[in-house]
Design an enzyme around this catalytic site. Sequence first.
Site, short mmCIF file in Angstrom:
data_model
loop_
_atom_site.label_atom_id
_atom_site.label_comp_id
_atom_site.label_asym_id
_atom_site.label_seq_id
_atom_site.Cartn_x
_atom_site.Cartn_y
_atom_site.Cartn_z
N GLU A 269 -19.94 88.31 13.58
CA GLU A 269 -18.64 88.89 13.90
C GLU A 269 -17.63 88.09 13.11
OE1 GLU A 269 -15.19 89.46 14.85
OE2 GLU A 269 -15.60 88.30 16.67
N CYS A 303 -9.20 87.92 15.35
CA CYS A 303 -9.68 88.80 14.28
C CYS A 303 -9.32 90.25 14.55
CB CYS A 303 -11.20 88.65 14.11
SG CYS A 303 -12.12 88.92 15.64
#
Length: 496
Positions: A269, A303
């Site tokens: 990720e 993010c």
Amino acid sequence: MSTDATPAAVTPERERDVVAAVPTGLLVAGAWRDASGGGTLAVDDPATGRTLTEVADATADDARAALDAAVAAQADWAATAPRERGELLRRAFELTTERAEDLALLMTLEMGKPLAESRGEVAYGAEFLRWFSEEAVRAYGRWSTAPNGASRLLTMKQPVGPCFAITPWNFPLAMATRKIGPALAAGCTMILKPAAQTPLTALAFAQVLLDAGLPDGVVQVLTTRSAGDLTAPLLADARLRKLTFTGSTPVGKRLVAQAADNLQRVSMELGGNAPFLVFRDADVEAAVEGAVLAKMRNIGEACTAANRFLVHADVAEDFSRGLAERLAAMPVGRGTEPDSKVGPLITREARADVHALVAEAVEGGARVLTGGEPLDGPGAFYPPTVLTEVPRQARIRTEEIFGPVAPVGTFTDDDDAVATANATEYGLVAYVYTRDVSRAVRVAEGLQFGMVGLNQGVVSNPAAPFGGVKASGFGREGGAEGIEEYLDTKYVGLAL
């Protein structure tokens, strides 16, 4: 640590007590121990620059000992009844919820986010434990008849084996539970390496697991100032069967390359460059509200944070003005202050990086509606900032900002907006505001991102698959898909 769910006053004495209650050693084979080399790592408060405490600084020898413990515990944990594994996670969920105030305060002290956000993360992180406590009994296999009728086809799900999880500093609890939850539910043992900047929350959570009845060796926790000293020996050992990482794309690429030698299962990720698209027919007030959430969650250090605001020219002025007014009204201060809505960035170096992007954009012609200059003081504070008329070539439109800065650009054509949104190597999440159902479906299908927030500024949900495409990584966390990352499929052909 206190188990009283009622918020307590944040005094210097309470801060000291909460920090002092956290184990500062390494968790290996069910016991807390010092690092083999005796070294320690300082943990600082980014709001003041002061050191909170010191924790053990693990070495390669500690990494090997942790893997030995995980391997030794693997067979028994895999053989543990799924219901029993699920009930342990459920107990961990309940204990995490009971200790929410202490965990939230720890998070605020070592990471900087306001207490209200830390409390939100504890609730969010705990939900992964509850979700995967329920998924533990749903690792289904399959029984079918071969097409020629001569045999039966049996598929079964089995745990991958010992896993290594590397988590970032920005969500120190949720990133741990999002990996530990499915691993334990699937029957995998794990080694967790939290970020050097924010180890205290992970260490406190490890104690939660022990108090919930975690068997020795099922989860190890290694804190270190040098991640490479741990990852190299672990990934070089074929007994390790999976690596899961949340962090930057450059580091993720290096880890994938290292894991290739032993063909370990990998889930990544990685970084993001999220576009926030506001179409002409959008509810502008709702879009502003969603933009505040998408941009300012975790002080923009996420993010999933909206990174590029692409707004139709007909509504751009109203949107920009509304967003600037909302962000300018957010009080900046230490996260423990009652009115604080914007805490410090993780380090002064991070603040310098954010300001460099802003200064370059302004030099290129961008206009500042609010913010735009670092704040004085010992902490790494940067005010919420809105920029308009940002040049297309500005780095702030192509690089992940990781701070409370919203650059706004305009468009007039839907297809051009989608093409601009897709013009990035990243593909984690995109946000879309429109009241036209046909446009919503068309745009959502055209966006090259693993997740799309439609008329909402927050997409993360433990019951949904979280993850991206392109340089934002691969694999999914959460949802029914999350446990699959920790399971192998075995096929057995039964002759009749």
